[in-house]
Design a protein around this motif. Structure first.
Motif, PDB file in Angstrom:
ATOM      1  N   ASN A  13       0.817  -1.206   0.000  1.00 16.17           N
ATOM      2  CA  ASN A  13       0.000   0.000   0.000  1.00 16.17           C
ATOM      3  C   ASN A  13       0.852   1.258   0.000  1.00 16.17           C
ATOM      4  O   ASN A  13       1.978   1.273   0.485  1.00 16.17           O
ATOM      5  CB  ASN A  13      -0.921   0.020   1.227  1.00 16.17           C
ATOM      6  N   GLY A  14       0.246   2.319  -0.529  1.00 19.71           N
ATOM      7  CA  GLY A  14       0.868   3.639  -0.477  1.00 19.71           C
ATOM      8  C   GLY A  14       1.649   3.968  -1.732  1.00 19.71           C
ATOM      9  O   GLY A  14       1.914   3.114  -2.577  1.00 19.71           O
ATOM     10  N   PRO A  15       2.054   5.232  -1.870  1.00 22.24           N
ATOM     11  CA  PRO A  15       2.726   5.681  -3.094  1.00 22.24           C
ATOM     12  C   PRO A  15       4.208   5.353  -3.165  1.00 22.24           C
ATOM     13  O   PRO A  15       4.830   5.520  -4.216  1.00 22.24           O
ATOM     14  CB  PRO A  15       2.512   7.200  -3.057  1.00 22.24           C
ATOM     15  N   GLU A  16       4.808   4.874  -2.087  1.00 23.11           N
ATOM     16  CA  GLU A  16       6.266   4.695  -2.065  1.00 23.11           C
ATOM     17  C   GLU A  16       6.722   3.291  -2.450  1.00 23.11           C
ATOM     18  O   GLU A  16       7.753   3.103  -3.056  1.00 23.11           O
ATOM     19  CB  GLU A  16       6.802   5.043  -0.668  1.00 23.11           C
ATOM     20  N   GLY A  17       5.965   2.272  -2.044  1.00 17.94           N
ATOM     21  CA  GLY A  17       6.407   0.897  -2.273  1.00 17.94           C
ATOM     22  C   GLY A  17       6.356   0.506  -3.739  1.00 17.94           C
ATOM     23  O   GLY A  17       5.657   1.104  -4.558  1.00 17.94           O
ATOM     24  N   ASP A  18       7.128  -0.512  -4.084  1.00 13.61           N
ATOM     25  CA  ASP A  18       7.139  -1.044  -5.435  1.00 13.61           C
ATOM     26  C   ASP A  18       6.441  -2.398  -5.438  1.00 13.61           C
ATOM     27  O   ASP A  18       6.427  -3.112  -4.432  1.00 13.61           O
ATOM     28  CB  ASP A  18       8.572  -1.191  -5.950  1.00 13.61           C
ATOM     29  N   VAL A  19       5.894  -2.795  -6.580  1.00 15.13           N
ATOM     30  CA  VAL A  19       5.066  -4.002  -6.614  1.00 15.13           C
ATOM     31  C   VAL A  19       5.853  -5.273  -6.330  1.00 15.13           C
ATOM     32  O   VAL A  19       5.269  -6.271  -5.912  1.00 15.13           O
ATOM     33  CB  VAL A  19       4.336  -4.136  -7.963  1.00 15.13           C
ATOM     34  N   LEU A  20       7.145  -5.282  -6.536  1.00 12.02           N
ATOM     35  CA  LEU A  20       7.928  -6.495  -6.319  1.00 12.02           C
ATOM     36  C   LEU A  20       8.616  -6.524  -4.964  1.00 12.02           C
ATOM     37  O   LEU A  20       9.442  -7.404  -4.709  1.00 12.02           O
ATOM     38  CB  LEU A  20       8.966  -6.667  -7.434  1.00 12.02           C
ATOM     39  N   ASP A  21       8.269  -5.614  -4.080  1.00  9.26           N
ATOM     40  CA  ASP A  21       8.884  -5.620  -2.751  1.00  9.26           C
ATOM     41  C   ASP A  21       8.691  -6.937  -1.996  1.00  9.26           C
ATOM     42  O   ASP A  21       9.572  -7.346  -1.236  1.00  9.26           O
ATOM     43  CB  ASP A  21       8.345  -4.458  -1.909  1.00  9.26           C
ATOM     44  N   PRO A  22       7.546  -7.651  -2.163  1.00 12.09           N
ATOM     45  CA  PRO A  22       7.400  -8.938  -1.455  1.00 12.09           C
ATOM     46  C   PRO A  22       8.284 -10.054  -1.982  1.00 12.09           C
ATOM     47  O   PRO A  22       8.338 -11.130  -1.384  1.00 12.09           O
ATOM     48  CB  PRO A  22       5.913  -9.277  -1.664  1.00 12.09           C
ATOM     49  N   VAL A  28       8.218 -16.496  -5.503  1.00 13.50           N
ATOM     50  CA  VAL A  28       7.044 -16.528  -4.643  1.00 13.50           C
ATOM     51  C   VAL A  28       6.049 -17.564  -5.152  1.00 13.50           C
ATOM     52  O   VAL A  28       5.481 -18.339  -4.372  1.00 13.50           O
ATOM     53  CB  VAL A  28       6.393 -15.133  -4.566  1.00 13.50           C
ATOM     54  N   ALA A  29       5.845 -17.614  -6.466  1.00 13.07           N
ATOM     55  CA  ALA A  29       4.898 -18.577  -7.025  1.00 13.07           C
ATOM     56  C   ALA A  29       5.351 -20.012  -6.793  1.00 13.07           C
ATOM     57  O   ALA A  29       4.550 -20.881  -6.440  1.00 13.07           O
ATOM     58  CB  ALA A  29       4.709 -18.309  -8.514  1.00 13.07           C
ATOM     59  N   VAL A  30       6.629 -20.269  -7.000  1.00 11.26           N
ATOM     60  CA  VAL A  30       7.164 -21.620  -6.778  1.00 11.26           C
ATOM     61  C   VAL A  30       6.992 -22.014  -5.311  1.00 11.26           C
ATOM     62  O   VAL A  30       6.609 -23.143  -4.990  1.00 11.26           O
ATOM     63  CB  VAL A  30       8.629 -21.696  -7.215  1.00 11.26           C
ATOM     64  N   ALA A  31       7.251 -21.064  -4.407  1.00 10.54           N
ATOM     65  CA  ALA A  31       7.097 -21.346  -2.982  1.00 10.54           C
ATOM     66  C   ALA A  31       5.636 -21.597  -2.627  1.00 10.54           C
ATOM     67  O   ALA A  31       5.322 -22.459  -1.801  1.00 10.54           O
ATOM     68  CB  ALA A  31       7.656 -20.188  -2.157  1.00 10.54           C
ATOM     69  N   ALA A  32       4.710 -20.853  -3.245  1.00 15.13           N
ATOM     70  CA  ALA A  32       3.284 -21.064  -2.980  1.00 15.13           C
ATOM     71  C   ALA A  32       2.840 -22.443  -3.444  1.00 15.13           C
ATOM     72  O   ALA A  32       2.087 -23.135  -2.743  1.00 15.13           O
ATOM     73  CB  ALA A  32       2.458 -19.978  -3.671  1.00 15.13           C
ATOM     74  N   CYS A 280      -0.321 -11.656   2.542  1.00 17.11           N
ATOM     75  CA  CYS A 280       0.488 -11.191   3.667  1.00 17.11           C
ATOM     76  C   CYS A 280       1.038  -9.822   3.319  1.00 17.11           C
ATOM     77  O   CYS A 280       1.567  -9.623   2.235  1.00 17.11           O
ATOM     78  CB  CYS A 280       1.630 -12.167   3.970  1.00 17.11           C
ATOM     79  N   ARG A 281       0.891  -8.880   4.207  1.00 21.21           N
ATOM     80  CA  ARG A 281       1.362  -7.517   3.948  1.00 21.21           C
ATOM     81  C   ARG A 281       2.753  -7.359   4.531  1.00 21.21           C
ATOM     82  O   ARG A 281       2.963  -6.712   5.559  1.00 21.21           O
ATOM     83  CB  ARG A 281       0.386  -6.504   4.530  1.00 21.21           C
ATOM     84  N   ILE A 282       3.716  -8.002   3.888  1.00 19.49           N
ATOM     85  CA  ILE A 282       5.106  -7.980   4.330  1.00 19.49           C
ATOM     86  C   ILE A 282       6.007  -7.755   3.135  1.00 19.49           C
ATOM     87  O   ILE A 282       5.604  -7.923   1.986  1.00 19.49           O
ATOM     88  CB  ILE A 282       5.492  -9.311   5.033  1.00 19.49           C
ATOM     89  N   GLU A 283       7.239  -7.367   3.410  1.00 20.67           N
ATOM     90  CA  GLU A 283       8.185  -7.079   2.345  1.00 20.67           C
ATOM     91  C   GLU A 283       9.378  -8.015   2.445  1.00 20.67           C
ATOM     92  O   GLU A 283       9.802  -8.398   3.534  1.00 20.67           O
ATOM     93  CB  GLU A 283       8.645  -5.616   2.415  1.00 20.67           C
ATOM     94  N   GLY A 284       9.912  -8.363   1.293  1.00 22.12           N
ATOM     95  CA  GLY A 284      11.100  -9.191   1.237  1.00 22.12           C
ATOM     96  C   GLY A 284      10.765 -10.647   0.947  1.00 22.12           C
ATOM     97  O   GLY A 284       9.810 -11.203   1.492  1.00 22.12           O
ATOM     98  N   LEU A 285      11.539 -11.265   0.072  1.00 22.52           N
ATOM     99  CA  LEU A 285      11.282 -12.647  -0.320  1.00 22.52           C
ATOM    100  C   LEU A 285      11.328 -13.586   0.870  1.00 22.52           C
ATOM    101  O   LEU A 285      10.487 -14.481   0.999  1.00 22.52           O
ATOM    102  CB  LEU A 285      12.308 -13.078  -1.379  1.00 22.52           C
ATOM    103  N   SER A 286      12.294 -13.414   1.757  1.00 27.20           N
ATOM    104  CA  SER A 286      12.440 -14.332   2.878  1.00 27.20           C
ATOM    105  C   SER A 286      11.188 -14.340   3.752  1.00 27.20           C
ATOM    106  O   SER A 286      10.681 -15.405   4.133  1.00 27.20           O
ATOM    107  CB  SER A 286      13.659 -13.952   3.720  1.00 27.20           C
ATOM    108  N   ALA A 287      10.650 -13.152   4.054  1.00 26.29           N
ATOM    109  CA  ALA A 287       9.455 -13.071   4.889  1.00 26.29           C
ATOM    110  C   ALA A 287       8.245 -13.660   4.182  1.00 26.29           C
ATOM    111  O   ALA A 287       7.407 -14.329   4.806  1.00 26.29           O
ATOM    112  CB  ALA A 287       9.186 -11.614   5.276  1.00 26.29           C
ATOM    113  N   THR A 288       8.144 -13.428   2.880  1.00 25.02           N
ATOM    114  CA  THR A 288       7.020 -13.983   2.123  1.00 25.02           C
ATOM    115  C   THR A 288       7.076 -15.497   2.090  1.00 25.02           C
ATOM    116  O   THR A 288       6.071 -16.187   2.302  1.00 25.02           O
ATOM    117  CB  THR A 288       7.014 -13.422   0.693  1.00 25.02           C
ATOM    118  N   VAL A 289       8.253 -16.044   1.828  1.00 24.93           N
ATOM    119  CA  VAL A 289       8.408 -17.498   1.796  1.00 24.93           C
ATOM    120  C   VAL A 289       8.144 -18.091   3.176  1.00 24.93           C
ATOM    121  O   VAL A 289       7.517 -19.156   3.299  1.00 24.93           O
ATOM    122  CB  VAL A 289       9.807 -17.885   1.274  1.00 24.93           C
ATOM    123  N   ASP A 290       8.600 -17.413   4.226  1.00 18.35           N
ATOM    124  CA  ASP A 290       8.323 -17.894   5.589  1.00 18.35           C
ATOM    125  C   ASP A 290       6.818 -17.980   5.834  1.00 18.35           C
ATOM    126  O   ASP A 290       6.327 -18.948   6.430  1.00 18.35           O
ATOM    127  CB  ASP A 290       8.968 -16.969   6.623  1.00 18.35           C
TER     128      ASP A 290
END
Length: 301
Positions: A13-22, A28-32, A280-290
């Motif tokens: 959310n918001g104007p600062e983040g980028d869509v690939l931050d997660p 991410v798809a492979v992990a899902a 999940c509203r988190i940033e970073g691949l590691s947190a998303t995979v977790d």
């Protein structure tokens, strides 16, 4: 539990983040898929306004491009636009994108559609906001004609086509169309012309922003699901109408423990829900995979 689960690629959310931050979409798809999710989803925001972004809005990738990439990285996941705004596109282009994605994914695509509600985005795209319902219905007319791969004519209020032959034919016949929204008109469209319903479950503020009625308690939702399915039977249909419920990032990040979430999932299933979307509203691949691994081991194994 026979519920199936969708992972919605996280929206920052918001104007600062980028869509690939997660995290990178492929990873991410492979992990899902590895975690046991049944589907992977993207929403659509082609021209979000700065004011909406500052009030909690979000950016997205183009969902058809992103899901095409996911199709090449996975083997089992269904691919869902959750949701694409049908009036934003000429229905011939919408049909072609959907058929192409279904063909390239060997029949794993589900076309989630909505009427749209962001006036500023309609203006930016040169689409008449007041015509959105008529444009949506014309898209529902054109999609099955286009997907047949046989000559067809179509004359509507906004689009006319003569002796069109469009290929490729999609693998699925038809590509499932799931329609989002809470209105009686939406439920009637689903019963008569779609394969799934995606009610909006974000509370009063989101419902007001999205110009749709607030989704009621589960008992009311169950009654609405029953009405949709009985309406489909009355229309001469025998196929099951899928129902999707967005569980929400806030709920998944709440302090409620796994047992309470399992209780809610059971209640949703009892109400007639088939699919649950989580994110999940988190940033970073590691947190998303977790998150994916934890959710999979807790609820999907």
């Amino acid at each position: 539990m026979t519920l199936r689960f969708i992972f919605h690629y996280p929206e920052i959310n918001g104007p600062e983040g980028d869509v690939l931050d997660p995290g990178p979409v492929r990873d991410v798809a492979v992990a899902a898929e590895k975690a046991g999710f049944d589907a992977f989803a993207f929403s659509e925001r082609p021209a979000p306004g700065a004011r909406w972004l500052s009030a909690g809005g979000h950016q997205t990738l183009d969902p058809f491009v992103a899901l095409g990439y996911v199709a090449g990285a996975t083997e089992r996941l269904r691919l869902l636009t959750y949701l694409a705004v049908a009036p934003y596109r000429n229905p011939m282009l919408l049909a072609k994108a959907a058929a192409s994605l279904d063909k390239l994914s060997s029949g794993r695509f589900t076309l989630g559609l909505g009427v749209g509600y962001q006036k500023s985005e309609f203006h930016a795209l040169g689409v008449d906001f007041d015509e959105r319902n008529a444009l949506f219905d014309e898209a529902l007319d054109v999609l099955p004609l286009h997907w047949r791969g046989e000559p067809f004519d179509y004359r509507g209020r906004h689009f006319s086509a003569r002796d069109i032959i469009a290929r490729p034919r999609p693998v699925q016949d038809p590509i499932p169309i799931w329609i989002g929204g809470n209105s009686k008109l939406t439920r009637r469209r689903v019963a008569q012309r779609a394969q799934g319903w995606m009610p909006m479950s974000g509370g009063g503020q989101l419902s007001a922003t999205a110009r749709t009625r607030t989704l009621g308690p589960l008992e009311e939702l169950g009654e609405q699901i029953a009405d949709v399915r009985s309406g489909a039977l009355a229309a001469g249909r025998t196929d099951r109408i899928d129902v999707v419920y967005s569980y929400g990032t806030e709920l998944m990040s709440s302090t409620a423990g796994p047992d309470r979430h399992r209780e809610v999932f059971a209640e949703l299933e009892k109400a007639g829900v088939d699919w649950v979307s989580v994110s999940c509203r988190i940033e970073g691949l590691s947190a998303t995979v977790d998150f994916l691994e934890s959710f999979g081991s807790t609820y999907l194994s």
